[in-house]
Scaffold this motif. Structure first.
Motif, mmCIF file in Angstrom:
data_model
loop_
_atom_site.group_PDB
_atom_site.id
_atom_site.type_symbol
_atom_site.label_atom_id
_atom_site.label_comp_id
_atom_site.label_asym_id
_atom_site.label_seq_id
_atom_site.Cartn_x
_atom_site.Cartn_y
_atom_site.Cartn_z
ATOM 1 N N ALA A 254 0.837 -1.211 0.000
ATOM 2 C CA ALA A 254 0.000 0.000 0.000
ATOM 3 C C ALA A 254 0.867 1.255 0.000
ATOM 4 C CB ALA A 254 -0.920 -0.010 1.214
ATOM 5 N N ARG A 258 1.201 4.350 -2.642
ATOM 6 C CA ARG A 258 1.051 5.767 -2.258
ATOM 7 C C ARG A 258 2.187 6.607 -2.838
ATOM 8 N NH1 ARG A 258 -0.680 3.094 2.790
ATOM 9 N NH2 ARG A 258 -2.874 3.527 3.039
ATOM 10 N N MET A 270 -8.548 4.799 -1.026
ATOM 11 C CA MET A 270 -8.140 5.610 0.124
ATOM 12 C C MET A 270 -7.419 6.895 -0.282
ATOM 13 S SD MET A 270 -8.450 2.417 1.495
ATOM 14 C CE MET A 270 -6.905 1.627 1.148
ATOM 15 N N THR A 271 -7.147 7.040 -1.554
ATOM 16 C CA THR A 271 -6.389 8.206 -2.005
ATOM 17 C C THR A 271 -7.216 9.483 -1.834
ATOM 18 O OG1 THR A 271 -5.347 6.820 -3.672
ATOM 19 C CG2 THR A 271 -5.152 9.202 -3.971
ATOM 20 N N PRO A 272 -6.634 10.508 -1.221
ATOM 21 C CA PRO A 272 -7.369 11.781 -1.152
ATOM 22 C C PRO A 272 -7.682 12.269 -2.551
ATOM 23 C CG PRO A 272 -5.419 11.839 0.239
ATOM 24 C CD PRO A 272 -5.322 10.593 -0.591
ATOM 25 N N PHE A 277 -11.046 13.780 1.844
ATOM 26 C CA PHE A 277 -10.139 12.864 2.553
ATOM 27 C C PHE A 277 -10.992 11.913 3.382
ATOM 28 C CE2 PHE A 277 -7.927 16.672 1.516
ATOM 29 C CZ PHE A 277 -6.653 16.262 1.162
ATOM 30 N N LYS A 278 -11.354 10.821 2.761
ATOM 31 C CA LYS A 278 -12.283 9.913 3.428
ATOM 32 C C LYS A 278 -11.584 8.695 4.020
ATOM 33 C CE LYS A 278 -15.335 10.017 -0.112
ATOM 34 N NZ LYS A 278 -15.381 11.324 -0.730
ATOM 35 N N TYR A 329 -13.941 7.264 10.278
ATOM 36 C CA TYR A 329 -12.767 7.510 9.428
ATOM 37 C C TYR A 329 -11.669 6.529 9.789
ATOM 38 C CZ TYR A 329 -8.945 10.297 7.311
ATOM 39 O OH TYR A 329 -7.881 10.733 6.569
ATOM 40 N N ARG A 330 -11.059 5.929 8.792
ATOM 41 C CA ARG A 330 -9.875 5.100 9.016
ATOM 42 C C ARG A 330 -9.042 5.120 7.743
ATOM 43 N NH1 ARG A 330 -11.119 -0.300 11.096
ATOM 44 N NH2 ARG A 330 -9.107 -0.893 10.248
ATOM 45 N N PRO A 331 -7.724 4.948 7.861
ATOM 46 C CA PRO A 331 -6.861 5.160 6.700
ATOM 47 C C PRO A 331 -6.605 3.902 5.872
ATOM 48 C CG PRO A 331 -5.501 4.832 8.614
ATOM 49 C CD PRO A 331 -6.927 4.714 9.081
ATOM 50 N N ASP A 332 -6.953 2.753 6.426
ATOM 51 C CA ASP A 332 -6.590 1.491 5.763
ATOM 52 C C ASP A 332 -7.836 0.827 5.194
ATOM 53 O OD1 ASP A 332 -7.726 1.055 8.236
ATOM 54 O OD2 ASP A 332 -6.682 -0.832 8.549
ATOM 55 N N PHE B 33 -4.021 0.912 15.777
ATOM 56 C CA PHE B 33 -3.280 2.074 15.293
ATOM 57 C C PHE B 33 -2.329 2.506 16.409
ATOM 58 C CE2 PHE B 33 -7.352 2.261 13.011
ATOM 59 C CZ PHE B 33 -6.873 2.179 11.713
ATOM 60 N N TYR B 210 -0.258 0.990 10.792
ATOM 61 C CA TYR B 210 -0.672 2.375 10.608
ATOM 62 C C TYR B 210 -0.584 3.152 11.921
ATOM 63 C CZ TYR B 210 -2.493 1.337 5.973
ATOM 64 O OH TYR B 210 -2.601 0.989 4.652
ATOM 65 N N GLU B 231 -1.370 13.874 10.063
ATOM 66 C CA GLU B 231 -1.668 12.486 9.693
ATOM 67 C C GLU B 231 -0.592 11.982 8.737
ATOM 68 O OE1 GLU B 231 -5.123 12.110 7.164
ATOM 69 O OE2 GLU B 231 -5.480 10.036 7.775
ATOM 70 N N TYR B 233 0.621 9.790 5.561
ATOM 71 C CA TYR B 233 0.068 9.192 4.344
ATOM 72 C C TYR B 233 1.177 8.336 3.753
ATOM 73 C CZ TYR B 233 -2.442 8.454 0.037
ATOM 74 O OH TYR B 233 -3.085 7.854 -1.007
ATOM 75 N N ASN B 240 -4.010 18.704 7.939
ATOM 76 C CA ASN B 240 -5.312 18.837 7.281
ATOM 77 C C ASN B 240 -6.390 19.248 8.275
ATOM 78 O OD1 ASN B 240 -7.110 18.801 5.157
ATOM 79 N ND2 ASN B 240 -6.708 16.680 4.582
ATOM 80 N N ARG B 242 -10.764 18.535 8.961
ATOM 81 C CA ARG B 242 -11.905 17.727 8.558
ATOM 82 C C ARG B 242 -12.989 17.780 9.635
ATOM 83 N NH1 ARG B 242 -11.349 12.832 6.846
ATOM 84 N NH2 ARG B 242 -13.401 12.279 7.538
ATOM 85 N N ALA B 249 -13.303 7.354 17.172
ATOM 86 C CA ALA B 249 -12.839 6.452 16.126
ATOM 87 C C ALA B 249 -11.544 5.810 16.590
ATOM 88 C CB ALA B 249 -12.605 7.207 14.821
ATOM 89 N N TYR B 251 -9.049 5.262 14.992
ATOM 90 C CA TYR B 251 -7.912 5.899 14.333
ATOM 91 C C TYR B 251 -7.558 7.253 14.941
ATOM 92 C CZ TYR B 251 -5.348 7.852 10.284
ATOM 93 O OH TYR B 251 -4.429 8.426 9.445
ATOM 94 N N TRP B 252 -8.426 7.778 15.789
ATOM 95 C CA TRP B 252 -8.260 9.147 16.248
ATOM 96 C C TRP B 252 -7.519 9.206 17.578
ATOM 97 C CZ3 TRP B 252 -13.709 11.481 14.826
ATOM 98 C CH2 TRP B 252 -13.784 11.567 13.439
#
Lengths: 371, 260
Positions: A254, A258, A270-272, A277-278, A329-332, B33, B210, B231, B233, B240, B242, B249, B251-252
């Motif tokens: 991954a 990126r 997952m790409t912004p 940015f979801k 929200y989660r990045p993975d 995380f 992550y 964050e 990437y 950022n 949001r 969450a 992740y937070w």
């Protein structure tokens, strides 16, 4: 089909993208207005997922990694010796879904399957969605997408085609798709789509290790040179791919991807994209409506968030957003990378004859991450 | 009552345990995380902070001593001992008085993070995705105690430790939680979180999993459901803004700051 691409590519609006948007506004201002409002919706904490519509699972391919295989009549007949007697969606259901989606400000439908272009009622489905109210996209394996078909799609209101291409090596693509000749048909379909003025997205499946391969780099170059987005979907251990856990990627794959996003027109879910940015787009950016009107949070998670005959689309989306696995929200990629969720999903779907697993048995409002 | 008889505030991994909250926080963490505990190199942190944020007049030895004293005090108290088991990031902020929080964050502290990250990881990138003008828009969340950091900065250079230990809290819950903690704990905002990343620019770099997103929880944004954050990437770092939905969450992550 396994595509779940967003209607967006990397972060900046290119002149070509701007021209496309202006063209859409000239033809379909209502749709263009809704698309333009998505950023404001997200700012208010609202969501605007793309709706993937699986009206039919008929398919002329039998791909190694198909997420829909276990929904197909051929699978139920062959493996479980049963016929799915559940009520299927019809055009009235799709009209109702279109209405509810429009009311919530949702703007995008992807017709998927199966292979949409084998559906006899494809045109009627597009009409029921209403291309003057929604941006209509179709997935396809490209087999039937010649110049005439592409022009026809454009004429009935389809705006975009998402075309599967799983290797730049012809023999590998055909083997992965279990369909000799399919690579050549994809190449034909690329030209046909562009000639017809359809927006085009190539979609490909990333299996473990592929991100480092010269072949994958070739595909990134190919898409970028053709000015076409390359949407990359991680292989998930669901559907046909359940038999291939070795396909599941690691974080390194991954992260390599990126990095490639910096140089190529390549992206994942997952790409912004365009200021949005979801992260993992389950519910936030995509839902799937199955042939039995169940709603799942992505094509690869076979747990329902509710059936639209019993529960409104608004409540189904709210269930997803308050579920700790999915929202906010989660990045993975939860089903492609999170070992605990993958295990949970595998256990709960094993041997299930009628997918998806209903609301309350897969996902529920009492879910926790630590059980 | 003997304070040492009170239950610990942090678990064995350093997480500040949610207690008596009205706003949402996940009761338990599976620690999916996570931040890899960084090697603390006071000289390197001091050098980066001096280069990218400006000289403080505090020498490396003093910086290290004050951080170690701070950590020692936390370890010595049974209620706060657990925080020392988690990630602690020493930071150094030079004396400063800023008339506008958002302007200072966007003009000074975020660029400092960008420069520190670029210097440490020239092959990767720092991106500020925020398109919102922050000048004149940001404030300090009431009850966050973050104003104490600003007061300290006005008086002189500040030594502190940043603890990303409010994991899996909603932003309202992070704010609620800090108000019930002992007085030395401040909710982290823009300056301290940025200073931690200037000194330790690889804080969110992780190859085997992550890292969490780091909210600037003490910063009151221009809209109630919006927040600002750092964050990762991939191997890159981003800043950022949001909506946070008021939800918890996995992740937070928000941070606490203790001054030394």
């Amino acid at each position: 089909m396994t595509t779940m691409a967003q209607d967006t590519q990397p972060n900046k609006l290119t002149p070509a993208e701007l021209a496309k948007r202006e063209g859409l506004r000239a033809r379909k201002h209502y749709v263009a207005d809704k698309l333009a409002a998505i950023t404001e919706m997200e700012e208010r904490g609202e969501i605007s997922p793309i709706i993937r519509l699986e009206k039919s699972y008929l398919c002329n391919f039998q791909c190694t990694h198909c997420s829909a295989e276990y929904y197909m009549d051929r699978h139920q007949k062959k493996v479980f010796k049963i016929k799915d007697a559940r009520r299927k969606i019809d055009l009235d259901d799709i009209r109702e879904l279109s209405r509810q989606a429009d009311e919530l400000g949702l703007a995008r439908f992807v017709i998927t399957g199966g292979e949409p272009l084998v559906m006899k009622d494809f045109d009627a489905v597009v009409e029921a969605i209403d291309p003057d109210k929604h941006y209509v996209i179709t997935d396809t394996n490209g087999w039937f997408l010649d110049d005439a078909k592409a022009r026809h799609l454009k004429s009935i209101g389809v705006e975009k085609v998402q075309l599967s291409l799983d290797s730049m090596i012809e023999a590998d693509h055909d083997a992965f798709r279990n369909k000799p000749g399919s690579y050549k048909k994809v190449m034909r379909a690329i030209d046909a789509s562009l000639n017809a003025g359809l927006n085009l997205l190539l979609s490909t499946v990333l299996i473990k290790g592929r991100a480092k391969s010269p072949e994958f780099l070739d595909m990134c170059r190919f898409a970028t040179e053709r000015n076409v987005g390359l949407y990359v979907s991680y292989a998930k251990p669901t559907g046909s791919c359940t038999e291939h856990p070795e396909f599941v990627i690691e974080k390194e794959d991954a992260d390599i991807l990126r990095e490639l996003e910096k140089d190529y027109n390549v992206f994942t879910h997952m790409t912004p994209t365009y200021g949005s940015f979801k992260g993992c787009i389950t519910v936030k950016g995509i839902i799937t409506v199955t042939s039995t009107f169940e709603v799942t949070p992505c094509p690869y998670i076979d747990f329902s968030l509710g059936n639209l005959r019993e529960t409104s689309l608004k409540e189904v989306l709210a269930r997803g957003m308050r579920n700790p696995w999915l929202g906010p929200y989660r990045p993975d990629c939860i089903i492609g990378e999170d070992p605990k969720f993958i295990k949970l999903h595998t256990e709960k779907t094993r041997g299930v004859t009628h997918l998806p697993v209903p609301w309350g048995q897969g996902f529920s409002d009492t879910d926790t991450l630590t059980d | 009552m003997n304070l040492n008889e009170l239950p610990p505030l942090f678990d064995e991994h350093g997480r500040c345990m949610p207690a008596n909250l009205n706003a949402p926080a996940l009761a338990q963490s599976r620690r999916y995380f996570g931040i890899t505990t960084p090697q603390i190199d006071y000289a390197a942190i001091h050098a980066r902070s001096t280069e990218h944020l400006g000289g403080s007049g505090i020498l490396v030895d003093e910086f290290a001593r004050r951080c170690e004293n701070l950590m020692h005090a936390l370890r010595a108290d049974s209620r706060t001992h657990g925080i020392s088991k988690g990630v602690a990031v020493p930071f150094l902020l030079p004396r400063a008085e800023h008339a506008d929080y958002g302007e200072a964050l966007s003009q000074r502290y975020i660029p400092a993070v960008a420069h520190a990250f670029a210097q440490a990881f020239p092959q990767y990138s720092f991106t500020d995705h925020n398109k919102n003008v922050m000048a004149g828009q940001l404030g300090i969340a009431p009850g966050s105690r973050h104003e104490r950091l600003l007061q300290a900065m006005q008086q002189g250079p500040v030594v502190g430790c940043y603890f990303p230990c409010l994991s899996e809290y909603s932003l309202p819950a992070a704010l609620e939680r800090v108000q019930a903690l002992p007085e030395q704990f401040l909710l982290a905002g823009g300056y301290d979180t940025s200073a931690a990343l200037v000194g330790t620019p690889g804080l969110l770099q992780r190859t085997d999993g992550y890292p969490p997103l780091l909210w600037l929880a003490a910063v009151q944004a221009e809209k109630p459901l919006v927040g600002y954050y750092y964050e990762a990437y991939g191997y890159n770092l981003t800043f950022n803004r949001r909506p946070h939905f008021g939800q918890a969450a996995e992740y937070w992550n928000s941070g606490l700051t203790v001054l030394g």
